[in-house]
Write an enzyme that holds these catalytic residues in place. Sequence first.
Site, PDB file in Angstrom:
ATOM      1  CB  SER A  62     -52.825 -83.419   6.525  1.00 42.62           C
ATOM      2  OG  SER A  62     -52.490 -82.798   7.804  1.00 42.62           O
ATOM      3  CB  ALA A 156     -48.865 -83.577   6.054  1.00 43.87           C
ATOM      4  CE  LYS A 157     -52.394 -85.921  13.831  1.00 40.48           C
ATOM      5  NZ  LYS A 157     -51.549 -86.029  15.006  1.00 40.48           N
ATOM      6  CB  VAL A 158     -49.528 -88.362   5.751  1.00 41.51           C
ATOM      7  CG1 VAL A 158     -49.743 -89.517   4.743  1.00 41.51           C
ATOM      8  CG2 VAL A 158     -49.504 -87.308   4.992  1.00 41.51           C
TER       9      VAL A 158
END
Length: 305
Positions: A62, A156-158
Amino acid sequence: MIKTELVWMNGKFVRWDEAKVHILTHGLHYGTSVFEGIRCYGTEDGPAVFRLKDHIKRLFDSAKVIMMKIPFKEKEIVEAVKETVRVNNLRECYIRPIAYYGYGNMGLNPMGNPVDVAIACYPWGTYLGEEGLRKGVRCKISSWSRIDSRMLPPLAKVTANYANSVLAKLEALNCGYDEAILLNFNGRVSEGPGENIFIVKNRVLMTPPASAGALLGITKDSIVTIAKDRGILTVETDLLKEQLFLADEAFFTGTAAEVTPIREIDGRTIGDGSRGPITEKLQSEFFKVVRGENKKHPEWLDFVR
Ligand code: PPE
């Protein structure tokens, strides 16, 4: 929220109440942070973190997507997670590592800011309720579309992505449902605000692919593997919302959500309106694997002691 003792911040432990950031932290203003959600389960050999290395790998992936350089090695963060669970003396907990652009400069360019990393862990019971886990939850197809990879990176874990999830969640709750299901820009099923989605149709498991904007979920991957162990076929394919309505069974997967059955979508009863038999089998197998009762996947458990 239930407090614990210590939070890991940039390599040191600080007291829970002292784990604070400056109000001008870049990540707070612009969503420039990446995070993970991990669970630790009690086993007969003590607490074990589920698929820890896979989660930390995804944290670094990420960060790569948003061009953030995390000032630690993956291995160091893996060890720090275990240490955090250990020092807090927890048997079962949820673990939240986060890397964020910190305090230094305001303005969109994050590059002048430090990248700070923190790891907190705390007890977190069922995500969608104990009853939801047993009987299933009621879902609304969201009027908000899932973010598209031309706008924000759904793989992505944004933290910025989660404004989309929060809007969908709020809408579902305000309409009297338990959870949302998001469609992508092409009108195909993507995922829940914090969960992957599966349906069962004619004994075949179906779930949207990454290209539908669905996170490469670690629980999803575990369920596909467990299904394979039991001879259940899984196909990754685009799904229309009518396929959800006409499914024999449906369920969510996620670290927080674990395996949560879906019993209703937009007023349509799914199957017979309760936890379906294949869902139940996969759910109970999943809980056996994470608690070390099914020993088929020892590589998935990282013991903290
Ligand atoms: N999709 C999204 C968008 C997502 O955030 C998660 C995890 C998943 C799928 C499932 O991924 P995995 O945990 O690897 O199986 N959501 C995290 C945050 C939930 C929250 O409300 O906060 C989680 O489950 O920890």
